[in-house]
Motif scaffolding. Structure first.
Motif, mmCIF file in Angstrom:
data_model
loop_
_atom_site.group_PDB
_atom_site.id
_atom_site.type_symbol
_atom_site.label_atom_id
_atom_site.label_comp_id
_atom_site.label_asym_id
_atom_site.label_seq_id
_atom_site.Cartn_x
_atom_site.Cartn_y
_atom_site.Cartn_z
ATOM 1 N N ALA A 152 11.621 -3.886 12.576
ATOM 2 C CA ALA A 152 12.044 -2.560 12.356
ATOM 3 C C ALA A 152 11.194 -2.134 11.128
ATOM 4 N N SER A 153 10.948 -0.684 11.220
ATOM 5 C CA SER A 153 10.098 -0.037 10.045
ATOM 6 C C SER A 153 8.862 -0.694 9.743
ATOM 7 N N VAL A 154 8.196 -1.061 10.935
ATOM 8 C CA VAL A 154 7.019 -1.776 10.757
ATOM 9 C C VAL A 154 5.833 -0.880 10.285
ATOM 10 N N GLU A 155 5.616 0.198 10.734
ATOM 11 C CA GLU A 155 4.592 0.889 9.952
ATOM 12 C C GLU A 155 4.782 1.382 8.823
ATOM 13 N N LEU A 156 6.106 1.699 8.130
ATOM 14 C CA LEU A 156 6.585 2.140 6.933
ATOM 15 C C LEU A 156 6.287 0.718 6.014
ATOM 16 N N LEU A 157 6.782 -0.433 6.416
ATOM 17 C CA LEU A 157 6.564 -1.623 5.639
ATOM 18 C C LEU A 157 5.137 -1.622 5.415
ATOM 19 N N SER A 158 4.089 -1.662 6.435
ATOM 20 C CA SER A 158 2.695 -1.869 6.010
ATOM 21 C C SER A 158 2.453 -0.936 5.158
ATOM 22 N N VAL A 172 15.183 -6.378 -3.406
ATOM 23 C CA VAL A 172 15.113 -5.021 -2.825
ATOM 24 C C VAL A 172 15.094 -5.107 -1.158
ATOM 25 N N ALA A 173 15.693 -4.250 -0.503
ATOM 26 C CA ALA A 173 15.580 -4.324 0.898
ATOM 27 C C ALA A 173 15.441 -2.967 1.384
ATOM 28 N N LEU A 174 14.949 -2.915 2.734
ATOM 29 C CA LEU A 174 14.823 -1.909 3.820
ATOM 30 C C LEU A 174 16.237 -1.909 4.484
ATOM 31 N N LEU A 175 17.109 -1.047 4.464
ATOM 32 C CA LEU A 175 18.304 -1.106 5.077
ATOM 33 C C LEU A 175 18.486 0.266 6.202
ATOM 34 N N HIS A 176 19.204 -0.014 7.186
ATOM 35 C CA HIS A 176 19.451 1.182 8.276
ATOM 36 C C HIS A 176 20.789 1.610 8.482
ATOM 37 N N ARG A 177 21.155 2.692 8.031
ATOM 38 C CA ARG A 177 22.497 3.418 8.172
ATOM 39 C C ARG A 177 22.459 3.863 9.535
ATOM 40 N N PRO A 178 23.497 3.901 10.488
ATOM 41 C CA PRO A 178 24.869 3.361 10.133
ATOM 42 C C PRO A 178 25.115 1.824 10.341
ATOM 43 N N TYR A 179 24.076 1.114 10.739
ATOM 44 C CA TYR A 179 24.252 -0.114 11.018
ATOM 45 C C TYR A 179 24.633 -1.114 9.788
ATOM 46 N N SER A 215 14.048 -4.384 -13.069
ATOM 47 C CA SER A 215 12.909 -4.834 -13.014
ATOM 48 C C SER A 215 11.884 -3.633 -12.819
ATOM 49 N N LYS A 216 10.799 -3.496 -13.520
ATOM 50 C CA LYS A 216 9.694 -2.581 -13.357
ATOM 51 C C LYS A 216 9.182 -2.569 -12.202
ATOM 52 N N ALA A 217 8.838 -3.839 -11.453
ATOM 53 C CA ALA A 217 8.429 -3.905 -10.197
ATOM 54 C C ALA A 217 9.173 -3.304 -9.169
ATOM 55 N N VAL A 218 10.396 -3.461 -9.168
ATOM 56 C CA VAL A 218 11.144 -2.800 -8.156
ATOM 57 C C VAL A 218 11.168 -1.323 -8.293
ATOM 58 N N ALA A 219 11.281 -0.873 -9.489
ATOM 59 C CA ALA A 219 11.128 0.672 -9.707
ATOM 60 C C ALA A 219 9.885 1.119 -9.146
ATOM 61 N N THR A 220 8.819 0.418 -9.353
ATOM 62 C CA THR A 220 7.381 0.650 -9.030
ATOM 63 C C THR A 220 7.531 0.833 -7.445
ATOM 64 N N LEU A 221 8.115 -0.123 -6.804
ATOM 65 C CA LEU A 221 8.309 -0.368 -5.391
ATOM 66 C C LEU A 221 8.885 0.723 -4.780
ATOM 67 N N VAL A 222 10.210 1.284 -5.390
ATOM 68 C CA VAL A 222 10.957 2.156 -4.935
ATOM 69 C C VAL A 222 10.259 3.526 -5.024
ATOM 70 N N ARG A 223 9.607 3.837 -6.198
ATOM 71 C CA ARG A 223 8.937 5.110 -6.179
ATOM 72 C C ARG A 223 7.616 5.255 -5.281
ATOM 73 N N THR A 224 6.982 4.133 -4.986
ATOM 74 C CA THR A 224 6.281 4.165 -3.806
ATOM 75 C C THR A 224 6.702 4.244 -2.447
ATOM 76 N N ALA A 225 7.632 3.846 -2.390
ATOM 77 C CA ALA A 225 8.334 4.120 -0.910
ATOM 78 C C ALA A 225 8.761 5.571 -0.743
ATOM 79 N N THR A 226 9.476 6.321 -1.874
ATOM 80 C CA THR A 226 10.107 7.535 -1.706
ATOM 81 C C THR A 226 8.875 8.506 -1.722
ATOM 82 N N ARG A 227 7.633 8.197 -2.259
ATOM 83 C CA ARG A 227 6.550 8.911 -2.215
ATOM 84 C C ARG A 227 6.055 8.886 -0.908
ATOM 85 N N LEU A 228 5.906 7.770 -0.204
ATOM 86 C CA LEU A 228 5.268 7.721 1.144
ATOM 87 C C LEU A 228 6.233 8.346 2.273
#
Length: 279
Positions: free
Chosen positions: A100-106, A142-149, A266-279
């Motif tokens: 799941a979310s292969v393209e996004l994760l890459s 941190v995790a990539l989750l999929h609602r409603p599952y 965690s600064k690393a988690v914060a940066t990862l989240v910001r990067t994900a939302t930017r994408l």
């Protein structure tokens, strides 16, 4: 309450037998019985109905079992995160559902690696429901989750994107030429059952569909004409000429979310989240 008492109670509540619970805890039965009685006195409630034949949970006992599991998971998560924070080479553990979310994760991993101060990201790919479980138990940061599952209750989260779901059928199936198909129609297919995904405890629900653990296995079963499935539209990129895709207007939309513990600093988690939302 002490965590020791909670562990004792969870063992008894799950085994519904003091002898088996004592064996599981590697202790004698009398002190275990006394500990449960002391816990009941302190709380002022009856947690277990005891008869000569069986032990059953009271309503209060059922509530404590649910809450105790959550509390013990939180304690174990704190231990794991503390040890990882003290590692010589700190990194981030990212959990995601395999397939799941292969393209996004890459894209996320590539973009994050270019950020100043980026640390190593360990990606754990697992079955449905497992990323949420790993995050709750402190095995992932941190995790990539999929609602409603999946549920994001108890986490901080940011929605990344929402997409429709489609039906995936074997190429050549009579329904493959349709413009759209309903959930009821798929559920009623005798020759092409929907798959059965594992529950949190590893067991499978009853039904005629094949047991599956990941999307790779599922897509092969569909290609062989042994199953059909309802999946997010982004999985089109993983399909072959052996698959057909049909729209499903009545299927619930799927929202991909990035989630993390609310107390994370965690600064690393914060940066990862910001990067994900930017994408």
């Amino acid at each position: 309450m002490e965590t020791r008492e909670l562990r004792y109670f969870v063992a008894v509540a799950e085994e519904l037998h003091f002898g088996r619970a004592a064996q599981r805890l590697a202790m004698a039965q009398p002190p275990l019985s006394r500990a449960i009685q002391q816990l009941e006195r302190r709380l002022g409630v009856v947690l277990l109905h005891r008869t000569a034949r069986a032990i059953t949970l009271t309503e209060a006992g059922s509530v404590l079992l649910r809450e105790a599991r959550t509390a013990l998971d939180a304690v174990e998560a704190a231990e794991r995160r503390t040890r990882r924070a003290a590692a010589d080479q700190p990194g981030v553990v990212l959990a995601a559902k395999a397939g799941a979310s292969v393209e996004l994760l890459s894209k996320l991993l590539d973009a994050y690696s270019a950020e100043p101060g980026a640390v190593a990201v360990e990606v754990v790919l697992c079955g449905p429901g497992e990323p949420e479980d790993l995050l709750r138990k402190g095995r992932a940061d941190v995790a990539l989750l999929h609602r409603p599952y999946d549920t994001t209750a108890g986490f901080d989260s940011e929605d990344l994107h929402t997409e429709q779901q489609v039906a995936v059928l074997p190429a050549g199936h009579p329904l493959a030429v349709r413009a759209a198909v309903s959930l009821a129609e798929l559920d009623g297919l005798v020759d092409l059952p929907l798959p059965r995904w594992p529950r949190q405890d590893g067991s499978y629900p009853d039904g005629p569909g094949p047991r599956v653990r990941d999307h790779t296995q599922l897509l092969q079963l569909i290609a062989l004409g042994l199953a059909c499935a309802v999946v997010p539209e982004s999985l089109r990129t993983q399909l072959s000429d052996h698959h057909a895709v049909v729209a499903m207007p009545d299927a619930p939309a799927v929202t991909t979310t990035i989630a993390w513990p609310p107390h994370s600093r965690s600064k690393a988690v914060a940066t990862l989240v910001r990067t994900a939302t930017r994408l």
